[in-house]
Design an enzyme around this catalytic site. Sequence first.
Site, PDB file in Angstrom:
ATOM      1  N   ILE A  99      72.393 -59.312  44.501  1.00  0.00           N
ATOM      2  CA  ILE A  99      71.423 -59.679  43.536  1.00  0.00           C
ATOM      3  C   ILE A  99      70.251 -59.108  44.461  1.00  0.00           C
ATOM      4  O   ILE A  99      69.811 -59.803  45.609  1.00  0.00           O
ATOM      5  CB  ILE A  99      71.187 -61.255  43.452  1.00  0.00           C
ATOM      6  CG1 ILE A  99      72.599 -61.535  42.449  1.00  0.00           C
ATOM      7  CG2 ILE A  99      69.752 -61.541  42.381  1.00  0.00           C
ATOM      8  CD1 ILE A  99      72.346 -63.209  42.124  1.00  0.00           C
ATOM      9  N   PRO A 100      69.926 -58.021  44.147  1.00  0.00           N
ATOM     10  CA  PRO A 100      68.847 -57.389  45.014  1.00  0.00           C
ATOM     11  C   PRO A 100      67.446 -57.927  45.290  1.00  0.00           C
ATOM     12  O   PRO A 100      66.283 -57.238  44.972  1.00  0.00           O
ATOM     13  CB  PRO A 100      68.744 -56.039  44.391  1.00  0.00           C
ATOM     14  CG  PRO A 100      68.704 -56.225  42.816  1.00  0.00           C
ATOM     15  CD  PRO A 100      69.910 -57.211  42.964  1.00  0.00           C
ATOM     16  N   CYS A 101      67.413 -59.008  45.835  1.00  0.00           N
ATOM     17  CA  CYS A 101      66.056 -59.718  46.185  1.00  0.00           C
ATOM     18  C   CYS A 101      65.128 -58.758  47.199  1.00  0.00           C
ATOM     19  O   CYS A 101      63.973 -58.853  47.183  1.00  0.00           O
ATOM     20  CB  CYS A 101      65.973 -60.989  46.833  1.00  0.00           C
ATOM     21  SG  CYS A 101      67.183 -61.148  48.404  1.00  0.00           S
ATOM     22  N   HIS A 102      65.943 -57.653  47.812  1.00  0.00           N
ATOM     23  CA  HIS A 102      65.018 -56.837  48.640  1.00  0.00           C
ATOM     24  C   HIS A 102      64.011 -56.058  47.887  1.00  0.00           C
ATOM     25  O   HIS A 102      63.154 -55.523  48.386  1.00  0.00           O
ATOM     26  CB  HIS A 102      65.803 -56.047  49.469  1.00  0.00           C
ATOM     27  CG  HIS A 102      66.728 -55.164  48.815  1.00  0.00           C
ATOM     28  ND1 HIS A 102      68.191 -55.575  48.361  1.00  0.00           N
ATOM     29  CD2 HIS A 102      66.674 -53.763  48.292  1.00  0.00           C
ATOM     30  CE1 HIS A 102      68.725 -54.853  47.839  1.00  0.00           C
ATOM     31  NE2 HIS A 102      68.100 -53.579  47.690  1.00  0.00           N
ATOM     32  N   ARG A 103      64.576 -55.975  46.510  1.00  0.00           N
ATOM     33  CA  ARG A 103      63.643 -55.002  45.623  1.00  0.00           C
ATOM     34  C   ARG A 103      62.549 -55.911  45.147  1.00  0.00           C
ATOM     35  O   ARG A 103      61.729 -55.234  44.135  1.00  0.00           O
ATOM     36  CB  ARG A 103      64.698 -54.594  44.503  1.00  0.00           C
ATOM     37  CG  ARG A 103      65.614 -53.664  44.931  1.00  0.00           C
ATOM     38  CD  ARG A 103      66.276 -53.243  43.722  1.00  0.00           C
ATOM     39  NE  ARG A 103      67.632 -52.575  44.363  1.00  0.00           N
ATOM     40  CZ  ARG A 103      68.940 -52.433  43.579  1.00  0.00           C
ATOM     41  NH1 ARG A 103      68.808 -52.927  42.302  1.00  0.00           N
ATOM     42  NH2 ARG A 103      70.004 -51.806  44.316  1.00  0.00           N
TER      43      ARG A 103
END
Length: 176
Positions: free
Chosen positions: A138-142
């Site tokens: 779940i790409p929270c870095h995005r």
Amino acid sequence: MTLHIGKLAASPIGRIFVAANHKYIISIGLVDTRSKFLSEIGKPAGGLNLAIPPTGNPIIRQCLHQLKEYLHGERIVFDLPVDWSGMTGFQFNVLKETFNIPFGQVLTYGEIARRIGNPNAARAVGRVEATNPLPILIPCHRVIGADGKLHGYGGRGGIQTKAWLLHHEGVHLNAS
């Protein structure tokens, strides 16, 4: 319920631990030790089926393989069963919206808040992202600040790891 633990011992962003049951990926940890990972997911080490290397759980093997592919530029989309249970409705909405951010793109905390129908909840979105149980997948870095800069990252390395992941995806932003 048996919880299986697997790890990537080395990656461009350090060790990565994965926890899964027989059906779903439960947690991904960007931490240095198994004991730290277990404490983060709230599980005592005793009584767990620790599959390191992950010989006994095909979901762990699949997750570790897909993480390796992603980190080596061979994968842009994950195809893994994710455990969405145990989240509040708000957490689910935030993380599901985050899950749908395409590789190489970013949204702001405020944009996520607006997309889930709660436009004044940018800070609350940030709190959910900070406790994301499945970073990278779940790409929270995005998710970035309204100022176009990087603000916080809960995994090892903080903003430097977030910057590395975004750079890896072809996104170039300034750290705050």
